[in-house]
Design an enzyme around this catalytic site. Structure first.
Site, short mmCIF file in Angstrom:
data_model
loop_
_atom_site.label_atom_id
_atom_site.label_comp_id
_atom_site.label_asym_id
_atom_site.label_seq_id
_atom_site.Cartn_x
_atom_site.Cartn_y
_atom_site.Cartn_z
N SER A 1 8.22 -2.09 -2.09
CA SER A 1 7.26 -1.08 -2.55
C SER A 1 7.92 0.21 -2.99
CB SER A 1 6.24 -0.78 -1.45
OG SER A 1 6.81 0.03 -0.44
N LYS B 1 7.34 5.52 2.88
CA LYS B 1 6.51 5.85 1.72
C LYS B 1 6.69 7.31 1.32
CE LYS B 1 4.15 1.96 1.16
NZ LYS B 1 5.04 1.14 2.01
#
Length: 232
Positions: free
Chosen positions: A153, A191
């Protein structure tokens, strides 16, 4: 016992070093063993390292140390002196988060398991072992630790599956920082961090993953990314 390909590669490296004083490039190794890609060379080198015939030096660009030779190549107990050899430099442009290793002093950091760059996985647990990182990669005050990345990701910012990220412990972050976030005290994920009022957005760097927006009391920052290590 070595396979024929492993023995051929070890012999080729040894002969070139004895003749030229420098090792062959990865392309030369590939051509000599008639392999289609350099990934096959990487696998053979890993196998030789696991069997104790060579050692890779993490703080030097693709350096190899020949530890021993099999008897078929003239090796004998106590009769071989290891020699450090320099390999070719990485051909690809390093990712934005990668820092040059050079000859900086090394520091030992605990590897605290895996961190999800994708769907969150279990929270960080206990250190499994230590990893060596360049001392100049450790920014600011406070403790640092390392994590192995699992998932894709964050590929948009050059963080790939299998990379080792270096994290500085902190409980605060600025918008846009790449952080280790603990979600609901159960899941840890890597993230981009954004705060909007009382909400926290955890944003991926891959359009295949949706941004997660959570109440601020459901997210705790555990650290901020300060470096990245990739093994070629």
């Amino acid at each position: 016992m070595l396979t024929k390909k492993q023995l051929d590669l070890l012999e080729f490296i040894h002969k070139r070093v004895q003749r030229d004083g420098v090792p062959p490039s990865f392309d030369e190794m590939k051509d000599a063993l008639d392999l289609r890609s350099k990934s096959g060379i990487h696998r053979l080198i890993t196998a030789l390292e696991e069997r104790g015939f060579i050692r890779r030096l993490a703080h030097r660009a693709r350096a190899l140390e020949i530890v021993k030779l099999p008897e078929s190549l003239g090796g004998k107990a106590g009769g071989f002196e290891p020699r450090v050899i320099e390999g070719d430099k990485p051909e690809a442009t390093p990712p934005a988060n990668a820092l040059p290793v050079g000859h900086a002093a090394l520091a030992e950091l605990p590897l605290m398991g895996r961190i999800a760059a994708g769907v969150p996985i279990e929270a960080i647990a206990h250190a499994s072992h230590n990893v060596a990182v360049p001392g100049d990669m450790l920014s600011g005050k406070g403790n640092h630790y390392a994590l192995e990345v699992k998932g894709d990701s964050m590929i948009g910012v050059g963080i790939n599956d299998g990379d080792i990220v270096v994290i500085r412990e902190t409980e605060v972050a600025d918008n846009g920082d790449i952080v280790v976030a603990l979600v609901e005290d159960q899941e840890a994920t890597l993230k981009k961090f954004y705060r909007n009022g009382n909400a926290i957005a955890l944003e991926a760097a891959n359009p295949a993953y949706e941004t997660r927006v959570l109440p601020e009391d459901k997210v705790r920052v555990q650290g901020r990314l300060v470096g990245l290590i990739r093994t070629y």
